[in-house]
Design a protein around this motif. Sequence first.
Motif, PDB file in Angstrom:
ATOM      1  N   SER A  46     -13.648  28.934 -77.703  1.00  0.00           N
ATOM      2  CA  SER A  46     -14.484  27.735 -77.653  1.00  0.00           C
ATOM      3  C   SER A  46     -13.762  26.518 -78.228  1.00  0.00           C
ATOM      4  O   SER A  46     -13.975  25.386 -77.783  1.00  0.00           O
ATOM      5  CB  SER A  46     -15.799  27.973 -78.398  1.00  0.00           C
ATOM      6  OG  SER A  46     -16.593  28.936 -77.718  1.00  0.00           O
ATOM      7  N   GLN A  90     -23.486  27.397 -74.627  1.00  0.00           N
ATOM      8  CA  GLN A  90     -23.956  28.782 -74.639  1.00  0.00           C
ATOM      9  C   GLN A  90     -25.427  28.952 -74.316  1.00  0.00           C
ATOM     10  O   GLN A  90     -25.792  29.737 -73.458  1.00  0.00           O
ATOM     11  CB  GLN A  90     -23.676  29.419 -76.004  1.00  0.00           C
ATOM     12  CG  GLN A  90     -22.319  30.072 -76.103  1.00  0.00           C
ATOM     13  CD  GLN A  90     -22.197  30.945 -77.335  1.00  0.00           C
ATOM     14  OE1 GLN A  90     -23.079  31.731 -77.638  1.00  0.00           O
ATOM     15  NE2 GLN A  90     -21.105  30.814 -78.046  1.00  0.00           N
ATOM     16  N   ASP A 167     -19.439  27.626 -71.417  1.00  0.00           N
ATOM     17  CA  ASP A 167     -19.156  28.312 -72.675  1.00  0.00           C
ATOM     18  C   ASP A 167     -20.065  29.532 -72.802  1.00  0.00           C
ATOM     19  O   ASP A 167     -21.273  29.390 -72.994  1.00  0.00           O
ATOM     20  CB  ASP A 167     -19.375  27.362 -73.852  1.00  0.00           C
ATOM     21  CG  ASP A 167     -18.906  27.945 -75.177  1.00  0.00           C
ATOM     22  OD1 ASP A 167     -18.113  28.908 -75.161  1.00  0.00           O
ATOM     23  OD2 ASP A 167     -19.333  27.441 -76.224  1.00  0.00           O
ATOM     24  N   GLU A 168     -19.490  30.710 -72.660  1.00  0.00           N
ATOM     25  CA  GLU A 168     -20.207  31.984 -72.786  1.00  0.00           C
ATOM     26  C   GLU A 168     -21.482  31.999 -71.934  1.00  0.00           C
ATOM     27  O   GLU A 168     -22.588  32.210 -72.443  1.00  0.00           O
ATOM     28  CB  GLU A 168     -20.555  32.262 -74.254  1.00  0.00           C
ATOM     29  CG  GLU A 168     -19.353  32.375 -75.176  1.00  0.00           C
ATOM     30  CD  GLU A 168     -18.641  33.728 -75.073  1.00  0.00           C
ATOM     31  OE1 GLU A 168     -19.001  34.534 -74.179  1.00  0.00           O
ATOM     32  OE2 GLU A 168     -17.739  33.970 -75.878  1.00  0.00           O
ATOM     33  N   ALA A 171     -23.654  35.272 -72.288  1.00  0.00           N
ATOM     34  CA  ALA A 171     -24.005  35.765 -73.621  1.00  0.00           C
ATOM     35  C   ALA A 171     -25.512  35.933 -73.757  1.00  0.00           C
ATOM     36  O   ALA A 171     -26.291  35.040 -73.423  1.00  0.00           O
ATOM     37  CB  ALA A 171     -23.494  34.797 -74.684  1.00  0.00           C
ATOM     38  N   THR A 200     -15.403  33.300 -72.077  1.00  0.00           N
ATOM     39  CA  THR A 200     -16.219  34.502 -72.198  1.00  0.00           C
ATOM     40  C   THR A 200     -15.391  35.657 -72.749  1.00  0.00           C
ATOM     41  O   THR A 200     -14.163  35.650 -72.688  1.00  0.00           O
ATOM     42  CB  THR A 200     -16.820  34.910 -70.837  1.00  0.00           C
ATOM     43  OG1 THR A 200     -17.709  36.018 -71.023  1.00  0.00           O
ATOM     44  CG2 THR A 200     -15.737  35.318 -69.846  1.00  0.00           C
ATOM     45  N   GLU A 202     -17.078  38.717 -71.984  1.00  0.00           N
ATOM     46  CA  GLU A 202     -17.847  39.721 -71.255  1.00  0.00           C
ATOM     47  C   GLU A 202     -16.976  40.304 -70.138  1.00  0.00           C
ATOM     48  O   GLU A 202     -16.738  39.672 -69.112  1.00  0.00           O
ATOM     49  CB  GLU A 202     -19.108  39.090 -70.667  1.00  0.00           C
ATOM     50  CG  GLU A 202     -20.050  38.485 -71.693  1.00  0.00           C
ATOM     51  CD  GLU A 202     -20.823  39.536 -72.466  1.00  0.00           C
ATOM     52  OE1 GLU A 202     -20.819  40.714 -72.054  1.00  0.00           O
ATOM     53  OE2 GLU A 202     -21.430  39.191 -73.499  1.00  0.00           O
TER      54      GLU A 202
END
Length: 250
Positions: A46, A90, A167-168, A171, A200, A202
Amino acid sequence: MTEAVIRVEELAVRFGTSPPIFRHVSFEVRRGEVFIILGGSGCGKSTLLKAMIGLIEPAHGDITLLGERLAEATGDARRALLRRLGVMWQSGALFGSMTLAENVEVPLEEHTALPAEARAAVARAKLGLVGLGDAAAKLPSEISGGMAKRAGIARAMALDPPILFLDEPSAGLDPITSAGLDKLIVDIARGTGTTFVVVTHELQSILAIGDRCIMLDKAAHGMIAEGDPRKLREESTHPTVRAFFRREAA
């Protein structure tokens, strides 16, 4: 080879006199691809994104966006450049007291002279693009987490930026919702030619949407891999890269 719309050269970020979060980070992002910044917690993913959109000043190195060096863009020129970037944080970062349509209209009110009717039409179109056409009048408290992420993407697209930073995005989402969001990202990239930069960790999403990626590592204070994530999973000999892609204990 497709033109590079982002160039990062020998980038380093540190806070105060602490050791650098990362250093010697160099890569290119090509027009229309889904580019992933991945790595474990605390590696600087990030932080790198924030440097790329001008929120953090690097200690060293250069960032070029759409042919313009970010460090040399000042005043109105810098604001004009940054308006060509869309960002989704996020949680979606929606304004709780505004409807989804009103949230999408915020960048249009801030940066255009469009009349209210035209802003509303753009908001409806962007929400329709992310599958939320019927939810325009809802408040963020009335929708699911996955819908909030989609609404965040719609707002990031309000000014038709050529580059979107996420950003993510997956999540906190369940696997089915996450898969739906992955499909949305790919559909937008392929359908509109928009370039995505996605932060990420993930793994399932990385393999589903990523055209190319870089991997940051906290211990190395920088990049340890770059390339097609599927090839990295199968071919990398770096122990940390192999452990990440094969879900093995370090």
